[in-house]
Each structure stands twice: as structure tokens, then as C-alpha cells.
Design a protein around this motif. Structure first.
Motif, PDB file in Angstrom:
ATOM      1  N   LEU A  30     -71.248 -22.579 -20.631  1.00 41.80           N
ATOM      2  CA  LEU A  30     -71.582 -21.743 -21.671  1.00 41.80           C
ATOM      3  C   LEU A  30     -73.086 -21.792 -21.681  1.00 41.80           C
ATOM      4  O   LEU A  30     -73.524 -20.312 -22.183  1.00 41.80           O
ATOM      5  N   ILE A  31     -73.207 -22.774 -21.658  1.00 39.96           N
ATOM      6  CA  ILE A  31     -75.141 -22.874 -21.606  1.00 39.96           C
ATOM      7  C   ILE A  31     -76.070 -21.933 -20.385  1.00 39.96           C
ATOM      8  O   ILE A  31     -77.083 -21.208 -21.009  1.00 39.96           O
ATOM      9  N   PHE A  32     -75.283 -22.513 -19.232  1.00 37.43           N
ATOM     10  CA  PHE A  32     -75.037 -20.965 -18.550  1.00 37.43           C
ATOM     11  C   PHE A  32     -75.498 -20.061 -18.830  1.00 37.43           C
ATOM     12  O   PHE A  32     -76.764 -18.780 -18.144  1.00 37.43           O
ATOM     13  N   ILE A  33     -74.472 -19.590 -19.478  1.00 40.52           N
ATOM     14  CA  ILE A  33     -74.282 -17.549 -19.442  1.00 40.52           C
ATOM     15  C   ILE A  33     -75.752 -17.730 -20.211  1.00 40.52           C
ATOM     16  O   ILE A  33     -76.124 -16.306 -20.235  1.00 40.52           O
ATOM     17  N   LEU A  34     -75.734 -18.307 -21.528  1.00 41.60           N
ATOM     18  CA  LEU A  34     -76.227 -18.528 -22.604  1.00 41.60           C
ATOM     19  C   LEU A  34     -78.205 -18.154 -22.183  1.00 41.60           C
ATOM     20  O   LEU A  34     -78.344 -16.767 -22.286  1.00 41.60           O
ATOM     21  N   SER A  35     -78.082 -19.014 -21.257  1.00 42.72           N
ATOM     22  CA  SER A  35     -79.775 -19.347 -21.287  1.00 42.72           C
ATOM     23  C   SER A  35     -79.943 -18.366 -19.957  1.00 42.72           C
ATOM     24  O   SER A  35     -81.086 -17.786 -19.674  1.00 42.72           O
ATOM     25  N   SER A  36     -79.051 -17.588 -19.212  1.00 47.77           N
ATOM     26  CA  SER A  36     -79.307 -17.033 -17.709  1.00 47.77           C
ATOM     27  C   SER A  36     -80.060 -15.270 -18.840  1.00 47.77           C
ATOM     28  O   SER A  36     -80.437 -14.667 -18.466  1.00 47.77           O
ATOM     29  N   VAL A  37     -78.657 -15.025 -20.103  1.00 40.26           N
ATOM     30  CA  VAL A  37     -79.473 -13.513 -20.513  1.00 40.26           C
ATOM     31  C   VAL A  37     -80.757 -13.910 -20.705  1.00 40.26           C
ATOM     32  O   VAL A  37     -81.224 -13.249 -20.552  1.00 40.26           O
ATOM     33  N   LEU A 261     -71.483 -15.421 -30.244  1.00 37.81           N
ATOM     34  CA  LEU A 261     -71.031 -16.002 -31.611  1.00 37.81           C
ATOM     35  C   LEU A 261     -69.559 -16.685 -31.512  1.00 37.81           C
ATOM     36  O   LEU A 261     -69.370 -17.720 -31.591  1.00 37.81           O
ATOM     37  N   ILE A 262     -69.100 -15.495 -31.040  1.00 40.80           N
ATOM     38  CA  ILE A 262     -67.432 -16.090 -31.204  1.00 40.80           C
ATOM     39  C   ILE A 262     -66.469 -16.402 -30.272  1.00 40.80           C
ATOM     40  O   ILE A 262     -66.330 -17.640 -30.057  1.00 40.80           O
ATOM     41  N   LEU A 263     -67.369 -17.153 -28.869  1.00 40.49           N
ATOM     42  CA  LEU A 263     -67.427 -17.641 -27.650  1.00 40.49           C
ATOM     43  C   LEU A 263     -67.498 -19.188 -28.415  1.00 40.49           C
ATOM     44  O   LEU A 263     -66.935 -20.039 -28.234  1.00 40.49           O
ATOM     45  N   ILE A 264     -68.985 -19.198 -28.823  1.00 37.69           N
ATOM     46  CA  ILE A 264     -69.205 -20.447 -28.956  1.00 37.69           C
ATOM     47  C   ILE A 264     -68.486 -21.271 -30.474  1.00 37.69           C
ATOM     48  O   ILE A 264     -67.965 -22.389 -30.339  1.00 37.69           O
ATOM     49  N   THR A 266     -65.030 -20.259 -30.856  1.00 35.83           N
ATOM     50  CA  THR A 266     -64.121 -21.124 -30.130  1.00 35.83           C
ATOM     51  C   THR A 266     -64.220 -22.311 -29.377  1.00 35.83           C
ATOM     52  O   THR A 266     -63.050 -23.047 -30.153  1.00 35.83           O
ATOM     53  N   PHE A 267     -65.460 -23.131 -28.980  1.00 34.64           N
ATOM     54  CA  PHE A 267     -65.843 -23.183 -28.227  1.00 34.64           C
ATOM     55  C   PHE A 267     -65.660 -24.941 -29.595  1.00 34.64           C
ATOM     56  O   PHE A 267     -65.254 -25.740 -28.934  1.00 34.64           O
ATOM     57  N   SER A 268     -66.017 -25.364 -30.834  1.00 36.85           N
ATOM     58  CA  SER A 268     -66.603 -25.646 -31.706  1.00 36.85           C
ATOM     59  C   SER A 268     -65.375 -26.014 -31.980  1.00 36.85           C
ATOM     60  O   SER A 268     -64.900 -27.254 -31.848  1.00 36.85           O
ATOM     61  N   LEU A 269     -63.948 -24.579 -32.277  1.00 31.53           N
ATOM     62  CA  LEU A 269     -62.912 -25.465 -32.833  1.00 31.53           C
ATOM     63  C   LEU A 269     -62.101 -25.899 -31.234  1.00 31.53           C
ATOM     64  O   LEU A 269     -61.222 -27.095 -32.152  1.00 31.53           O
ATOM     65  N   ILE A 270     -62.319 -25.615 -30.469  1.00 33.83           N
ATOM     66  CA  ILE A 270     -61.294 -26.228 -29.238  1.00 33.83           C
ATOM     67  C   ILE A 270     -62.134 -27.709 -29.440  1.00 33.83           C
ATOM     68  O   ILE A 270     -61.438 -29.048 -28.990  1.00 33.83           O
ATOM     69  N   LEU A 271     -63.457 -27.908 -29.576  1.00 35.51           N
ATOM     70  CA  LEU A 271     -64.139 -29.758 -29.312  1.00 35.51           C
ATOM     71  C   LEU A 271     -63.588 -30.141 -30.659  1.00 35.51           C
ATOM     72  O   LEU A 271     -63.521 -31.534 -30.800  1.00 35.51           O
ATOM     73  N   TYR A 272     -63.260 -29.508 -31.859  1.00 35.75           N
ATOM     74  CA  TYR A 272     -63.136 -30.444 -32.756  1.00 35.75           C
ATOM     75  C   TYR A 272     -61.544 -31.223 -33.014  1.00 35.75           C
ATOM     76  O   TYR A 272     -61.208 -32.296 -32.749  1.00 35.75           O
ATOM     77  N   GLN A 273     -60.148 -29.834 -31.856  1.00 37.92           N
ATOM     78  CA  GLN A 273     -59.897 -30.702 -31.822  1.00 37.92           C
ATOM     79  C   GLN A 273     -59.560 -31.241 -31.117  1.00 37.92           C
ATOM     80  O   GLN A 273     -58.608 -32.763 -30.864  1.00 37.92           O
ATOM     81  N   PHE A 370     -71.795 -27.808 -31.794  1.00 38.08           N
ATOM     82  CA  PHE A 370     -70.909 -29.010 -30.714  1.00 38.08           C
ATOM     83  C   PHE A 370     -71.009 -30.430 -31.978  1.00 38.08           C
ATOM     84  O   PHE A 370     -69.765 -30.669 -32.259  1.00 38.08           O
ATOM     85  N   ILE A 371     -72.299 -30.115 -32.837  1.00 42.20           N
ATOM     86  CA  ILE A 371     -72.641 -31.529 -33.011  1.00 42.20           C
ATOM     87  C   ILE A 371     -71.869 -31.617 -35.332  1.00 42.20           C
ATOM     88  O   ILE A 371     -70.936 -32.231 -35.183  1.00 42.20           O
ATOM     89  N   ILE A 372     -71.507 -29.940 -35.159  1.00 41.40           N
ATOM     90  CA  ILE A 372     -70.904 -29.978 -36.537  1.00 41.40           C
ATOM     91  C   ILE A 372     -68.751 -30.267 -36.185  1.00 41.40           C
ATOM     92  O   ILE A 372     -68.388 -30.596 -36.807  1.00 41.40           O
TER      93      ILE A 372
END
Lengths: 391, 322
Positions: A30-37, A261-264, A266-273, A370-372
Motif C-alpha cells: 500500500l505504501i509503495f503504491i501511495l508513495s510512488s504516485v 481512500l477506499i483501499l485504505i 478496506t485495509f483497516s477493516l481487515i486489520l481490525y478483524q 492503522f492505529i485507529i
């Protein structure tokens, strides 16, 4: 937090490494895609600013029904009378369409009597005899133009077709160096009279007139004076150009961010689970720690440090990979979003720009969700009763 | 379409603020429960659960404080970078005043940081008592913070969606500089009088801190904050910019002045906020002394020394005052 705490933390991380591995890998991606752009967009913005810096402050031209028309050259004499105006340069330029494939070049005329334009040209290409260049049928072409012409078997010269139906044969004298590719890729520079002929202007017409106003406080004042000169005069200042470029690239990366934003999320929901699951298997362990005398705050600290280390590690690795991808390998695929390859193929090499704004943006966009996502699972496992966990 | 909303920083800023709010809402619900049902002497199941949930509130608030602090700096930075998009703006001053919400938003942010620091002091006193004496006060304070954050979030969105990029705004020198002879200073002060008061109040603040006159300290520090703002904008700032007509609280945050504004404003506001929260919370919890008076003194001193040093250096270099 003493040394024993850190030692315990590192042991814990090492022991549970398989649990964290998937999360680290996804985060890095995720960070890779985001920071490349973001890297690409900030690098392009920087190069644009660099190319805009030596550009003239103002450009005026004749407008007819909101469309640019050829501007009478007498207007440049009127400009000299306005106090505070310097470096008045009438310019001739335009697009020349290369019929068979629908591609186009940008033709720029250089005036033999204009010292200013010589100097900038000389700076651009040091190993050229300007006088010889300006007297003959010569042109200087951008990298993209050269490649395109060569592909069509025009190695040394090209025959331009004027609007009057005449052919002019013009020699390629030089190629513009690579650093200015973003703007000069499809550019052809030639003597001004030749440019007039190719683009179909008469002797006392130019495309527009550029000039500088060194005192920025005078800009709006000068603009008013210009508009009172002629009714059909249109003015564009450099800040407007800068702003529209800024908006364009903001729009591109902003659009990407909104999708991201949508991606992130989803990611945080996955993290929460996932953390809910992971920590429920750790309940016994935490219970043991609590029974050994750890307070709730100690456990909270341990768990937060754990996720913090995950965040920082994946942040650093992700940024590092993006740096290599964008600045060393020139971001294959991704750069086409920003550079649109409609006309001549442009291959820009990105100038490495890393500023605090981009880095902090990436960190906020990634670390806060992430932290949230983990805060509630962490708390839930930390308040485990030792007695309950042991049963 | 609004170009401002496509700016990367604005998107990230608004997202972070909204996400934080979700988390805050959880803590808010727990706080309300605590205010209503907290009873430390009870041995019921409910009380035990509440005690556990109190940990969640404090964890969230600590996280909130860290992120809010980062976001405040990020917000100022964002505003500064937006100045290129808005006609007429040359620094944050123009962007903040682009609509009526900006100034209130900035004020709200500062107040929220201040109350969060106050919460921290209460929290640390609270965790040192064996029976959570101040839990209800703490929760009430949290509810107050939550309500102000609702307002802040509303202002955030109102502010960023209502910036018109085509309507020119005033730049800082018209906002603060040219007032056509009118005196911008409060109480009809003149610059020499303002400076005298500035230094006197600084010494009074330190004196009251050292001698532990807390109420007097709070009053003098608040006055000092108020006058220091004017002193920086109308006197010290001109030496930072080395231009007598340049009066602006925002330009010094830019890279041209080596981001010195972040340190100057940061030390002033943090010093004041920490000091006042410390004093207030010690009065509220009926303690005798202020905890971190040394930290406060060093922060305020850093602020005074930093701003004065620009004046002195300018004088030594050029031999004249501005």
C-alpha cells in the motif's frame, strides 16, 4: 520502559513473526503504491516550476471572440512606453501538424535581433554557432521530434509544407539536451522568419508578445494599463499558468487519493478483524503477564509498541522501494497516468524530490487508519483478567 | 468544481480528522457512562467493566492528542501550500481569511490542544491516586473536548468546501500592515509601551511561577500570550523579515525564513498551555504546587530569547533599528 521491556518486545516480535508478516507485506504494498504516485507528482511539479522560472512574467495577444489571433507587432512598441516593463519579446510559435499520423510539433521562432532569446538559447545549447544557425534554413529539435523524424526516415532535414502550399527544406542543426524534456520534447526551434513562413504569418504579425515586470507589486497595475491599450487585448500572467498546472496535477493525484481512500478503509477493516482474531489467541499469554504483575498500562504499552514498530518498519521499507521504483527505474507504467502519451512519446527521468510535506502526508494517510483499526482490539486484550484467561 | 478539495494535503487532512472522530465517538459514549454511573466503592460487575473501559478512553485520548498535535502543524503547512492556488494570497494569512470560518477554525484548534493538555494533567494526577478521585472531572472534560471537536470538524468541512479560488483574497500586508494610520494594538498601546509590558509580563509570569501564586500566574500568562501575539506580529516579526512594513504572523512559517515561525509560535503556545493547564489542574485537584514549572519557564524563555535575538542581531549587523 527499560531495557528488559525492549528485549521482551523484540523476542515477542521475533517469535510471532509469521503472524505479522502478512500485515507487513500488505502495508508495504500500500505504501509503495501511495508513495510512488505522490513522488511522481511532486517531482513533476518541481520540474514544471523549474521550467516556469525563466519564462516571461506576462504574455499578451490579440483576442477575437475569446480566441487567440495573430497579434500586430506594433503593440510591442507601445509596451516599451509603459514604465516598469522590461524584456519585451515578440514571439512566433504554433503547432505544425505532421499529416500522415496526426502527430504535431511545436514550432518556436527565434529573433535574430533579440539578445535575450539568444542568451537563453546559448545556455540551452552551448556548442552551436548562433549566427550561422539564424542565417540558414536550420532548426533545433527536441528529443521526441528527432526520434519521430528518424522513424519516418528524415535523418538530416525535413520538408515543411506552408499554408500557401510551398515546401521548405529545413536542416536539423542540433538536438535539445535531455534535462528539459518535459516541455521541449515535441519542440522545434527555428529562425523567426522561417517560423513565420511555416506557420503562415505575414511580416508584421506575431503570435504573442512576452515581457517581464521585475517588481511583483506592480503586476496588477500593469495589467490594468495593458487592458486600457486596446479593446481586443488579452493578458496572461505567469501565476495563472503556474496555478493551472498545479491544479492539473492536484487533480490527477487527488483523484488517485480519493480512490485510494477506499483501499485504505478496506485495509483497516481487515486489520481490525485480524487483530481481533490474533489477540484472542494471545489471551492466555497476556493473562500470564498480568498474573506476573504487569499492569494494564504495561500491556497496553507493549501492544502499542508492537504495532508502532510494524508501522514504522513497513513505512520505511515501502518508501524505500518506491524511491527506487520512481527515481531509479523511472516508474514504468505508473508514469503514463501523469504524462499522457497522446502525441510524441515522452520519456522523462524524474528528478528526486523528497519533501516533508509528502513524507508526512504518506505517514498520516497510512498510520492514522492503522492505529485507529488496532486501538480497540489492543485494548480488549490488554484488560484481560488474569484469572479468566487462565481457566 | 472545487480545486481546493483535490489538493492532496486537504484530502489527507480531512480524512484523518474524520477517522479520528469515529474513534472519539466510542470514547465519548464511554465517558458519558462514567459520568452517570461511576462509583468506585461499588463492587458490581458494571463498575468493573467501567474501570476497564476507562482505560480505553485514556488510550484514545493519548492517541488523539498526538495526532491532533501533528495535524495542527500539518494544517498550518497545508494552508501555507494552498496560498499558490488562491488569487492574491501569498502566505497562510490570506488563505485563513479566505472565508469567515478560517480564523475560528484556527482558534478552535488551539483551544482543543490546550484542553487536551489540561486533560493530561488531570489524568496524571488521577492515576496517582489509588481510588481514581478525579475520574468524573476527567470524563466531563473529555465530553467538553468532544463537543468542541464536533464544532471543529464542522468548521473543517465548511472552511475547505467554501474557499473560492477565483475570488481574490487580501495578502498579509493589507490584513495587518496598511491600516491607514489606525492603531492596530489593543488598549491604545504604542510599540515602546507594548514592549515594556511584554518584558514586564514575562518577568511577572516567571516570578509568579517561582513563588507559586497560581491564580496570579494564570492571569499574567494569559495577558502575556495576548500581548506577545501583538509584539511578534507588529514588532519582532519585522526584524525576522528585515522589513519594517512586513507585518504577518504566517510568513515566518515559510521556508524563506527557515521555518522559524514553528519554533516561535510553538514555544509560546506550548509553554503557555502547559503552564496554565498545570496551574489549573493543580487548583482543581486541590494540590499545593505546580508540577512542571521549570519546563514552562524554559519554553517561555526560549520564545522571548528567540524573538529578541533577531532584533539584536539586526542591530549589530546594520547599526540601526528598523
Amino acid at each position: 520502559m527499560n531495557r528488559a521491556f525492549w528485549y521482551f518486545l523484540s523476542l515477542q516480535l521475533f517469535k510471532e513473526r509469521s503472524k505479522h508478516l502478512t500485515i507487513i507485506v500488505i502495508s508495504i504494498l500500500l505504501i509503495f503504491i501511495l508513495s510512488s504516485v505522490l513522488f511522481i507528482s511532486s517531482s513533476i511539479r518541481f520540474s514544471l516550476e523549474q521550467t516556469l522560472k525563466p519564462q516571461p512574467d506576462f504574455v499578451i495577444s490579440r483576442l477575437q471572440g475569446g480566441v487567440n489571433r495573430s497579434t500586430p507587432i506594433e503593440w510591442s512598441d507601445e509596451l516599451f512606453d509603459i514604465y516598469g516593463v522590461t524584456k519585451v519579446t515578440p514571439r512566433v510559435y504554433g503547432r505544425y501538424f505532421f499529416r500522415p499520423k496526426g502527430k504535431s510539433f511545436l514550432i518556436m521562432g527565434i529573433d535574430a535581433f533579440e539578445e535575450e532569446s539568444h542568451k537563453s538559447l546559448e545556455k540551452l545549447i552551448d556548442s552551436i554557432d548562433i549566427k550561422a544557425f539564424l542565417t540558414g534554413n536550420n532548426m533545433i529539435v527536441g528529443e521526441g521530434v528527432k526520434e519521430y523524424l528518424q522513424k519516418n526516415f528524415y535523418n538530416n532535414s525535413y520538408k515543411f509544407l506552408t499554408p500557401k502550399g510551398k515546401f521548405i527544406d529545413i536542416k536539423i542543426a542540433k538536438i535539445v539536451p535531455k534535462e528539459t524534456r518535459l516541455l521541449s520534447n515535441d519542440m522545434i526551434i527555428m529562425p523567426i522568419d522561417l517560423a513565420r513562413e511555416v506557420l503562415g504569418y505575414t511580416q508584421d504579425e506575431v503570435t504573442d508578445i512576452a515581457f517581464n515586470v521585475p517588481n511583483p507589486d506592480e503586476w496588477s497595475n500593469i495589467e490594468d494599463k495593458l487592458l486600457s491599450l486596446h479593446y481586443d487585448l488579452g493578458v496572461v500572467d505567469k501565476n495563472e499558468v503556474k496555478k493551472s498546472y498545479e491544479t492539473l496535477y492536484n487533480y490527477k493525484s487527488g483523484f488517485f487519493l480519493i480512490i485510494f481512500l477506499i483501499l485504505i478503509m478496506t485495509f483497516s477493516l481487515i486489520l481490525y478483524q485480524r487483530y481481533n482474531m490474533v489477540y484472542s489467541t494471545e489471551k492466555r499469554e497476556i493473562g500470564l503477564l498480568r498474573a506476573l504483575g504487569w499492569s494494564i498500562n504495561d500491556v497496553l504499552r507493549l501492544k502499542f509498541m508492537e504495532s508502532f514498530i510494524l508501522i514504522v518498519t513497513s513505512y520505511i521499507i515501502g518508501i524505500f522501494i518506491a524511491y527506487i521504483f520512481v527515481y531509479i527505474y523511472n516508474a514504468p507504467l505508473l508514469k503514463n497516468i501523469f504524462l499522457g502519451g497522446q502525441n510524441l512519446q515522452n520519456s522523462v527521468s524524474f528528478i528526486p524530490i523528497i519533501d516533508i510535506a509528502t513524507l508526512s502526508s504518506i505517514f498520516l494517510l497510512y498510520a492514522v487508519p492503522f492505529i485507529i483499526a488496532v486501538i480497540v482490539p489492543v485494548w480488549r486484550v490488554s484488560v484481560t483478567n488474569p484469572k479468566e484467561a487462565m481457566l | 468544481m472545487n480545486e481546493i478539495l483535490f489538493s492532496n494535503q486537504v484530502i489527507i487532512y480531512l480524512l484523518s480528522e474524520s477517522l479520528l472522530f469515529v474513534l472519539l465517538f466510542i470514547a465519548f459514549v464511554v465517558s458519558i457512562k462514567i459520568v452517570i454511573k461511576w462509583d468506585f466503592d461499588s463492587f458490581s460487575q458494571k463498575q468493573f467493566r467501567l474501570e476497564k473501559e476507562a482505560y480505553l478512553v485514556s488510550t484514545i485520548t493519548i492517541f488523539l492528542f498526538i495526532i491532533k498535535f501533528i495535524l495542527l502543524i500539518y494544517f498550518v503547512f497545508t494552508i501555507d501550500s494552498l496560498s499558490i492556488l488562491i488569487a492574491g494570497a501569498m502566505c497562510g494569512a490570506g488563505v485563513v481569511t479566505a472565508n469567515e470560518y478560517g480564523t475560528y477554525l484556527l482558534l478552535f484548534k488551539l483551544i482543543i490542544i490546550a484542553t487536551l493538555i489540561l486533560w493530561f494533567y488531570l489524568n496524571s494526577y488521577d492515576t496517582h491516586t489509588k481510588n481514581y478521585l478525579h475520574m468524573k472531572k476527567k470524563s466531563l472534560l473529555f465530553i467538553a473536548i468532544f463537543i468542541s471537536i464536533i464544532f471543529e470538524l464542522f468548521l473543517d468541512f465548511q472552511y475547505f468546501t467554501n474557499i473560492d479560488t477565483h475570488q481574490p483574497v487580501s495578502c498579509c500586508s493589507t490584513l495587518f500592515g496598511q491600516l491607514e494610520g489606525a492603531n492596530p494594538l489593543p488598549f491604545g498601546l504604542t510599540i515602546p509601551l507594548l514592549l515594556t509590558l511584554f518584558y514586564l509580563l514575562y518577568f511577572l509570569t516567571i516570578l509568579t511561577l517561582k513563588t507559586n501564586y497560581r491564580v496570579l500566574y494564570i492571569v499574567s500568562n494569559l495577558l502575556f500570550l495576548y500581548l506577545a501575539y501583538y509584539a511578534v506580529v507588529y514588532f519582532f516579526g519585522t526584524y525576522i523579515y528585515q522589513l519594517p512594513t512586513h507585518k504577518c504572523p504566517f510568513c515566518m512559517l515559510q521556508s524563506d525564513y527557515f521555518y522559524i515561525g514553528y519554533i516561535i509560535w510553538g514555544s509560546l503556545f506550548l509553554g503557555t498551555f502547559i503552564g496554565i493547564s498545570d496551574a489549573l489542574s493543580s487548583i482543581w485537584t486541590t494540590r499545593k504546587y505546580i508540577k512542571n514549572s521549570r519546563l514552562v519557564i524554559s519554553m517561555l524563555t526560549l520564545f522571548v530569547v528567540l524573538s529578541s535575538i533577531y532584533v539584536i542581531i539586526y542591530y549589530f549587523r546594520n547599526g540601526v533599528w528598523l
